[in-house]
Design an enzyme around this catalytic site. Sequence first.
Site, PDB file in Angstrom:
ATOM      1  N   ASP A 174       0.819  -1.245  -0.037  1.00  0.00           N
ATOM      2  CA  ASP A 174       0.187   0.057  -0.019  1.00  0.00           C
ATOM      3  C   ASP A 174       1.127   0.977   0.226  1.00  0.00           C
ATOM      4  OD1 ASP A 174      -2.179   1.616   0.021  1.00  0.00           O
ATOM      5  OD2 ASP A 174      -3.096   0.852   1.750  1.00  0.00           O
ATOM      6  N   GLU A 202     -10.158   6.961   4.622  1.00  0.00           N
ATOM      7  CA  GLU A 202      -9.172   6.198   5.570  1.00  0.00           C
ATOM      8  C   GLU A 202      -9.123   7.019   7.123  1.00  0.00           C
ATOM      9  OE1 GLU A 202      -5.403   5.706   3.384  1.00  0.00           O
ATOM     10  OE2 GLU A 202      -5.948   6.418   1.677  1.00  0.00           O
TER      11      GLU A 202
HETATM   12  C1  BGC Z   1      -5.056   2.779   0.480  1.00  0.00           C
HETATM   13  C2  BGC Z   1      -5.430   1.895  -0.669  1.00  0.00           C
HETATM   14  C3  BGC Z   1      -5.381   2.269  -2.055  1.00  0.00           C
HETATM   15  C4  BGC Z   1      -4.203   3.112  -2.174  1.00  0.00           C
HETATM   16  C5  BGC Z   1      -3.881   3.734  -3.629  1.00  0.00           C
HETATM   17  C6  BGC Z   1      -3.964   3.939  -0.080  1.00  0.00           C
HETATM   18  O1  BGC Z   1      -3.878   4.761   0.763  1.00  0.00           O
HETATM   19  O2  BGC Z   1      -4.989   2.554   1.796  1.00  0.00           O
HETATM   20  O3  BGC Z   1      -6.743   1.251  -0.280  1.00  0.00           O
HETATM   21  O4  BGC Z   1      -5.806   1.539  -2.782  1.00  0.00           O
HETATM   22  O5  BGC Z   1      -3.936   4.087  -1.199  1.00  0.00           O
HETATM   23  O6  BGC Z   1      -4.665   4.998  -3.712  1.00  0.00           O
HETATM   24  C1  BGC Z   2      -3.524   9.790  -2.079  1.00  0.00           C
HETATM   25  C2  BGC Z   2      -4.405   8.647  -1.630  1.00  0.00           C
HETATM   26  C3  BGC Z   2      -3.540   7.761  -0.748  1.00  0.00           C
HETATM   27  C4  BGC Z   2      -3.229   8.474   0.638  1.00  0.00           C
HETATM   28  C5  BGC Z   2      -2.351   7.624   1.647  1.00  0.00           C
HETATM   29  C6  BGC Z   2      -3.161  10.345  -0.617  1.00  0.00           C
HETATM   30  O1  BGC Z   2      -2.659  11.593  -0.984  1.00  0.00           O
HETATM   31  O2  BGC Z   2      -4.274  10.452  -2.917  1.00  0.00           O
HETATM   32  O3  BGC Z   2      -4.567   7.571  -2.737  1.00  0.00           O
HETATM   33  O4  BGC Z   2      -4.127   6.626  -0.134  1.00  0.00           O
HETATM   34  O5  BGC Z   2      -2.735   9.621   0.219  1.00  0.00           O
HETATM   35  O6  BGC Z   2      -2.115   8.544   2.838  1.00  0.00           O
END
Ligand code: BGC
Ligand code: BGC
Length: 846
Positions: free
Chosen positions: A340, A539
């Site tokens: 991830d 998130e």
């Molecule tokens: C998330 C994932 C996601 C990835 C790409 C991460 O922060 O936990 O679920 O697929 O970002 O955007």
């Molecule tokens: C991204 C997400 C990612 C996240 C992780 C964001 O800036 O756009 O895809 O999951 O950061 O912390």
Amino acid sequence: MEYAARGGETVLNRPMRLALVFVAALTLNACSREAAPGGTASAEGDGTAHPEIWPEYKYPVPVDPAVEAKIADLLKTMTLEEKIGQLVQADLCCVTPDDVRKYNLGSILVGGNSGPNGNDLSPAPDWLKAADGFYLASVDKSDGGVGIPVIWGTDAVHGHSNIIGATIFPHNIGLGAAHDPALIERIGAATAKEIRVTGQEWTFAPTVTVPQDYRWGRAYEGYSSDPKLVASYVGAMVRGLQGTPDETNLLAHDKVIASTKHFLADGGTKGGVDQGDAQISEEDLRDIHGLPYGPAIQNGVATVMVSFSSWQGKKLTGNKSLITGVLKDRMGFGGFVVSDWNAHGQVEGCTNNSCPQGLLAGLDMYMAPDSWKGVYEDLLKRAKAGEIPMERIDDAVARILRVKFRLGLFEAGKPSDRPLAGDWKVLGSPEHREISREAVRKSLVLLKNQGVLPLKAGARLLVAGDGADDIARASGGWTISWQGTGLTNAMFPGGTSLWAGLKQAAEAGGGSAVLSPDGSFTQKPDAAVVVFGEKPYAEFQGDRATLALDADLTGPYATMKKLKAQGIPVVAVMITGRPLYVNPALNAADAFVVAWLPGTEGGKGLADVLIGDAAGKPRFQFTGLLPAAWPKTPDMADGALYPFGYGLTYATPRAAWKALAEIDESSAGDARVYFTKGVPASSWSLVLGNIDRGEEKRITTVPADAIGGRAHITATDAAVQEGARRIVVSDGGAALAVSSHDPLNLSRETNGDVMVLFTVKVSKAPAKAALALRCDGSGCGSREPVTLPVTNSFVRYGLQLKCFAGKGADMSKVTAPFILETTGPADYALAEVRLGTDAEKVLPCN
Ligand code: BGC
Ligand code: BGC
């Protein structure tokens, strides 16, 4: 079985529900148990799994000797540099086609906030153009390389949800309420087609998490708290997206590859903390969180994404016993494992730019959005130094190539030449929207109906509430933008807000509807629908301390009460990513419908079920059942109000409503707000002292003097009366801090774009100012010089937490996330300090 007794009649009426309630009881037992019978299971291990206690599966994708021969040939021809390149995935934010050509990167992704040309909101045709650009660069052999085509991953987690104009399906929690695996497969197939229109090949879905604590900000990404229900969906979704396991050459058809995530127990962390630690036994890890991986593997899922989180204190991304031992060797997963977003940087002993531990643990591809070059160079250096066995590198590359061959990527040509590419009418097509509308109907859960529903066709309706005409609000996080914020209805062409859907249906039935967010009216309506609930989040930004609806979102309760007092029947419709304590709304309304996060067809699907026919009969039934228990109190202390599997229908006999206990919610705060309306949140203090921390004084009452009379603090007005503290410093150095005794772990917030936000009005600018952060321990804080000019109104400034981390602060034990240091005479007022991303002015990090 306390649960079967509650709401017992409705449950017992229906065998299906009985079965689900039974499962719920098992699940709840499973979750609450500390140790399995016999006392063998313990939550106190060191994060080392025992593969022999896990089930074995058969990965069904046929091994094609011709493909294996091609892989072997490629491995012979590829340079070490080319091999390492395949193992690295970069984000669109930070990579160009030239980089892909030069470094032979295996994949690119588009994160929640990224998009072609640096624009998250780029129109769909730009995505296809960008896909061509990266593909052509990847296969360019003019530099003498092997030219392996790149794959592009995207979070198409509820439809092709990054794209303006796509069909947005209900988020997974709503689909869990629908208990319909065949519907899930059709959603997967529709999503795959829409992805193909814009030229991508890979979705980071389905999320097969089994959330056990709905305070978690990602709970809505999971279908259910019940592992069996989740498992019953996974095969269907994987087949919908990827086709049947024996299918290859997917790009000749209309399929993409899927990724089950996040392996493992992302939904099992203590306190529902995102990226936290699942302190559970290996048996629970297997039986609750591991269960959905069985059908995923049996249906040939091509990729698995490893979780940010830990199990028994050890980060999954570095856990060899789980990635290699359990997932690959024991469960027989034959695809490749991707990490991830910079999660490798959180592994013990790693940084974002260096983490051989991941590859050694069994990771095949690093999601290294902005850190790809560092990861690439580091892996290359270590491979050359013999620190990483060549067999491991070859195995990882072979796994990635195998998936690329299965896709038919080597023969597919450039993205815009493939079937469905550029077929814009497929994006958000009527057929797909119809599936989404059906999903909305099936996801609605009826918790109360004192005879108001169905609304009569021909009735005069009032639609109230702050969320009624807001498609983004009805879609939640991971919709166009990462957090699902900053969007207007215009960014959902073809979509229908809840208000618009109700209005269309009311008018089609010969009635009428008016929109009035505050519930005021000139002509008395026959009934009112009040839409309320959560606002989008994704998130960790959605993590909450309790299961209370945020206090600033409870305004519509008063609207419900007011309407009811005027003799108008009230239907409450709740937009939410999770079950929450909403007893005041349940009491106030005559009917209560949980709509979850229904997406672009929310309005139509809702109206189908809420508004009946001319004879007053329902046009569609309520069939949705709670995918997780509904809380009785914000802290879940008294168990569930409604159990998993609960839901009324139009056939349920009406019983008298027994008023639910309402508790004082003012104590249940938002964990990310440290200082608001001029006062510190509970367990926080406002402290004024010298810059060197001498003479610190906790400001409890005002007016007050501090630092030997050099500073004077009073209350002043901000958004509300006395909503800020005014600090006047006559001279010298001063430091105003919002601090706590309990160190706060802000590591995961730091990993994203989260900022410390502070709302101030400066009347006299200090000669010098800095923003500092303090943590528990000596010398572990850091500071950033800032300029705060005089303004005549309050401004919400933001500084990225990353800035403090970059300057050496230990973000895992923060005691003061906000310290404003000034020198010289100063006069300013502070209204609020919190975490978030919605700054009015972002302060630069130098
Ligand atoms: C998330 C994932 C996601 C990835 C790409 C991460 O922060 O936990 O679920 O697929 O970002 O955007
Ligand atoms: C991204 C997400 C990612 C996240 C992780 C964001 O800036 O756009 O895809 O999951 O950061 O912390």
